[in-house]
Design a protein around this motif. Structure first.
Motif, PDB file in Angstrom:
ATOM      1  N   ASN A   1       0.766  -1.231   0.071  1.00  0.00           N
ATOM      2  CA  ASN A   1       0.021  -0.036  -0.047  1.00  0.00           C
ATOM      3  C   ASN A   1       0.899   1.353  -0.097  1.00  0.00           C
ATOM      4  O   ASN A   1       0.193   2.422   0.180  1.00  0.00           O
ATOM      5  CB  ASN A   1      -0.913   0.025   1.230  1.00  0.00           C
ATOM      6  N   GLY A   2       2.137   1.256  -0.073  1.00  0.00           N
ATOM      7  CA  GLY A   2       2.915   2.166  -0.082  1.00  0.00           C
ATOM      8  C   GLY A   2       3.290   2.790   1.286  1.00  0.00           C
ATOM      9  O   GLY A   2       4.089   3.944   1.306  1.00  0.00           O
ATOM     10  N   ASN A   3       2.898   2.389   2.272  1.00  0.00           N
ATOM     11  CA  ASN A   3       3.205   2.892   3.545  1.00  0.00           C
ATOM     12  C   ASN A   3       4.355   2.486   4.189  1.00  0.00           C
ATOM     13  O   ASN A   3       4.883   1.516   3.744  1.00  0.00           O
ATOM     14  CB  ASN A   3       1.994   2.403   4.816  1.00  0.00           C
ATOM     15  N   VAL A   4       5.006   3.465   4.767  1.00  0.00           N
ATOM     16  CA  VAL A   4       6.342   3.267   5.488  1.00  0.00           C
ATOM     17  C   VAL A   4       5.980   2.589   7.105  1.00  0.00           C
ATOM     18  O   VAL A   4       5.355   3.134   7.958  1.00  0.00           O
ATOM     19  CB  VAL A   4       7.050   4.572   5.750  1.00  0.00           C
ATOM     20  N   PHE A   5       6.673   1.312   7.047  1.00  0.00           N
ATOM     21  CA  PHE A   5       6.683   0.940   8.297  1.00  0.00           C
ATOM     22  C   PHE A   5       8.105   1.116   9.192  1.00  0.00           C
ATOM     23  O   PHE A   5       9.038   0.863   8.544  1.00  0.00           O
ATOM     24  CB  PHE A   5       6.111  -0.855   8.343  1.00  0.00           C
ATOM     25  N   PHE A   6       7.890   1.434  10.468  1.00  0.00           N
ATOM     26  CA  PHE A   6       8.898   1.702  11.229  1.00  0.00           C
ATOM     27  C   PHE A   6       9.167   0.503  12.263  1.00  0.00           C
ATOM     28  O   PHE A   6       8.352  -0.220  12.615  1.00  0.00           O
ATOM     29  CB  PHE A   6       8.867   2.904  12.002  1.00  0.00           C
ATOM     30  N   TRP A   7      10.449   0.389  12.626  1.00  0.00           N
ATOM     31  CA  TRP A   7      10.990  -0.613  13.535  1.00  0.00           C
ATOM     32  C   TRP A   7      10.316  -0.314  14.832  1.00  0.00           C
ATOM     33  O   TRP A   7       9.847  -1.158  15.843  1.00  0.00           O
ATOM     34  CB  TRP A   7      12.273  -0.837  13.849  1.00  0.00           C
ATOM     35  N   CYS A   8      10.210   1.049  14.976  1.00  0.00           N
ATOM     36  CA  CYS A   8       9.867   1.386  16.537  1.00  0.00           C
ATOM     37  C   CYS A   8       8.199   2.089  16.532  1.00  0.00           C
ATOM     38  O   CYS A   8       7.898   2.904  17.279  1.00  0.00           O
ATOM     39  CB  CYS A   8      10.615   2.601  16.978  1.00  0.00           C
ATOM     40  N   LYS A   9       7.524   1.173  15.652  1.00  0.00           N
ATOM     41  CA  LYS A   9       6.031   1.699  15.544  1.00  0.00           C
ATOM     42  C   LYS A   9       5.948   3.164  14.976  1.00  0.00           C
ATOM     43  O   LYS A   9       5.569   3.239  13.713  1.00  0.00           O
ATOM     44  CB  LYS A   9       5.272   1.636  16.919  1.00  0.00           C
ATOM     45  N   GLU A  10       5.832   4.132  15.774  1.00  0.00           N
ATOM     46  CA  GLU A  10       5.455   5.312  15.473  1.00  0.00           C
ATOM     47  C   GLU A  10       6.424   6.337  15.324  1.00  0.00           C
ATOM     48  O   GLU A  10       6.368   7.412  14.720  1.00  0.00           O
ATOM     49  CB  GLU A  10       4.509   6.010  16.640  1.00  0.00           C
ATOM     50  N   GLU A  11       7.860   5.774  15.368  1.00  0.00           N
ATOM     51  CA  GLU A  11       8.876   6.780  15.155  1.00  0.00           C
ATOM     52  C   GLU A  11       9.918   5.965  14.447  1.00  0.00           C
ATOM     53  O   GLU A  11      10.353   4.787  14.617  1.00  0.00           O
ATOM     54  CB  GLU A  11       9.459   6.911  16.667  1.00  0.00           C
ATOM     55  N   SER A  12      10.380   6.873  13.454  1.00  0.00           N
ATOM     56  CA  SER A  12      11.382   6.403  12.516  1.00  0.00           C
ATOM     57  C   SER A  12      12.691   6.251  13.079  1.00  0.00           C
ATOM     58  O   SER A  12      13.009   7.007  14.047  1.00  0.00           O
ATOM     59  CB  SER A  12      11.506   7.232  11.178  1.00  0.00           C
ATOM     60  N   LEU A  13      13.864   5.470  12.504  1.00  0.00           N
ATOM     61  CA  LEU A  13      15.073   5.575  13.085  1.00  0.00           C
ATOM     62  C   LEU A  13      15.927   6.872  12.654  1.00  0.00           C
ATOM     63  O   LEU A  13      16.762   7.419  13.562  1.00  0.00           O
ATOM     64  CB  LEU A  13      15.848   4.182  12.580  1.00  0.00           C
ATOM     65  N   GLU A  14      15.193   7.445  11.625  1.00  0.00           N
ATOM     66  CA  GLU A  14      15.946   8.692  11.152  1.00  0.00           C
ATOM     67  C   GLU A  14      15.601   9.859  12.376  1.00  0.00           C
ATOM     68  O   GLU A  14      16.346  10.954  12.646  1.00  0.00           O
ATOM     69  CB  GLU A  14      15.456   9.221   9.833  1.00  0.00           C
ATOM     70  N   ASP A  15      14.388   9.980  12.585  1.00  0.00           N
ATOM     71  CA  ASP A  15      13.968  10.691  13.777  1.00  0.00           C
ATOM     72  C   ASP A  15      14.799  10.696  15.225  1.00  0.00           C
ATOM     73  O   ASP A  15      15.097  11.508  15.769  1.00  0.00           O
ATOM     74  CB  ASP A  15      12.327  10.783  14.204  1.00  0.00           C
ATOM     75  N   LEU A  16      14.748   9.123  15.445  1.00  0.00           N
ATOM     76  CA  LEU A  16      15.277   8.554  16.750  1.00  0.00           C
ATOM     77  C   LEU A  16      16.934   9.176  16.867  1.00  0.00           C
ATOM     78  O   LEU A  16      17.160   9.424  18.013  1.00  0.00           O
ATOM     79  CB  LEU A  16      15.077   7.121  17.048  1.00  0.00           C
ATOM     80  N   GLU A  17      17.480   9.182  16.009  1.00  0.00           N
ATOM     81  CA  GLU A  17      18.819   9.232  15.736  1.00  0.00           C
ATOM     82  C   GLU A  17      19.442  10.815  15.954  1.00  0.00           C
ATOM     83  O   GLU A  17      20.626  10.992  16.082  1.00  0.00           O
ATOM     84  CB  GLU A  17      19.733   8.722  14.725  1.00  0.00           C
ATOM     85  N   GLN A  18      18.376  11.712  15.955  1.00  0.00           N
ATOM     86  CA  GLN A  18      18.516  12.946  16.418  1.00  0.00           C
ATOM     87  C   GLN A  18      19.157  13.450  17.705  1.00  0.00           C
ATOM     88  O   GLN A  18      18.674  12.716  18.458  1.00  0.00           O
ATOM     89  CB  GLN A  18      17.478  14.147  15.831  1.00  0.00           C
TER      90      GLN A  18
END
Length: 286
Positions: A220-237
């Protein structure tokens, strides 16, 4: 405490028709409980088979720990594989990442290889659930596979597991030294966010590989994250990582204040006391 065990099944005992022998198989996860169980059972069952379901996505510390254990056991640990890689399976599942609601990785890369390895043989599967844990875990529905829980039967708790590992010289899994609490894939979705932070700090290359999986899926084109609602890109800030560290430190302090009786083994091992109930995939983490 004296460690003892009541064995109800003899090695190589024939089944009811007298034609087959029972296989004794202990699955290793790369974690402390299954490693301690292997040490505990080494001289109790002749012909024990030790197997490890290799996803190909393990941490280098996990492979190092298994090699250390092989030296102690004096035998090789059989690496079982399903014949396809995680990436092959990810494509089959439309690029939708596994999660606690979609545990296809456990089914296809852990459980299926185990049952394929056993086949139709009569088998006793030894599982490292401790006496201080309140959970059942994986038990095969195949009638030829019988689950055995030596630690639970013999009253072996967390502090006993730590002692078994220390006295054997094997010690605790090396990834514990940098703050990871579990074995399993480096991108395991059961990781706490503090463990993602530690992965970023200790193995930034593995963090980047995990981050690369967070992309639109084919269904469906959705992006799934390992941390449910937070991407690893956001988490690493940096600001977010610091917030996670501070929140974790506060939670640890609250837990220390609530605990009155911390086992001596935890203090001697330099570890936080592990609560009896753990969240996660049993066959990956023990």
């Amino acid at each position: 405490m004296a460690l003892k065990m009541n064995l109800r099944l003899g090695t190589g005992m024939p089944n009811v028709n007298g034609q087959k022998k029972i296989r004794h198989i202990l699955s290793l996860s790369g974690g402390k409980d299954s490693a301690a169980l292997a040490i505990y059972m080494r001289d109790r069952i002749d012909g024990m088979e030790y197997i490890f379901h290799d996803s190909g996505k393990e941490l280098p510390e996990t492979y190092e720990y298994l090699e250390r254990l092989e030296g102690y056991l004096g035998t090789k640990v059989v690496r079982t594989t399903f014949g396809t890689t995680f990436d092959d399976l990810l494509r089959r599942y439309g690029g939708i990442l596994p999660s606690n609601h979609r545990r296809w990785c456990t089914k296809m890369m852990k459980l299926k290889p185990f049952e394929d390895y056993v086949g139709n043989d009569e088998c006793v599967n030894y599982i490292g659930i401790r006496a201080d844990e309140d959970r059942v875990g994986y038990i095969s529905h195949k009638p030829n596979i019988i689950a055995s829980f030596p630690f639970r039967d013999d009253g072996i708790a967390y502090e006993d597991v730590v002692r078994i590992l220390m006295e054997s010289g094997i010690g605790l899994p090396p990834y514990i030294e940098w703050g990871r609490s579990r074995s399993g894939c480096y991108f395991c979705f059961y990781q706490q966010k503090i463990e993602w932070v530690r992965l970023k700090q200790k193995h930034p290359e593995y963090y980047e590989m995990a981050k690369a999986y967070e992309k639109p899926n084919r269904v469906n084109g959705n992006v799934f994250f390992w941390c449910k609602e937070e991407s690893l890109e956001d988490l690493e800030q940096p600001e977010r990582m610091q917030q996670i560290i501070e929140n974790w430190e506060k939670s640890q302090e609250k837990q220390r204040q609530r605990r009155k009786d911390v086992p001596l083994a935890s203090i001697l091992a330099g570890m936080e006391y592990e609560p009896p109930t753990r969240e996660g995939c049993l066959i990956c983490q023990l």
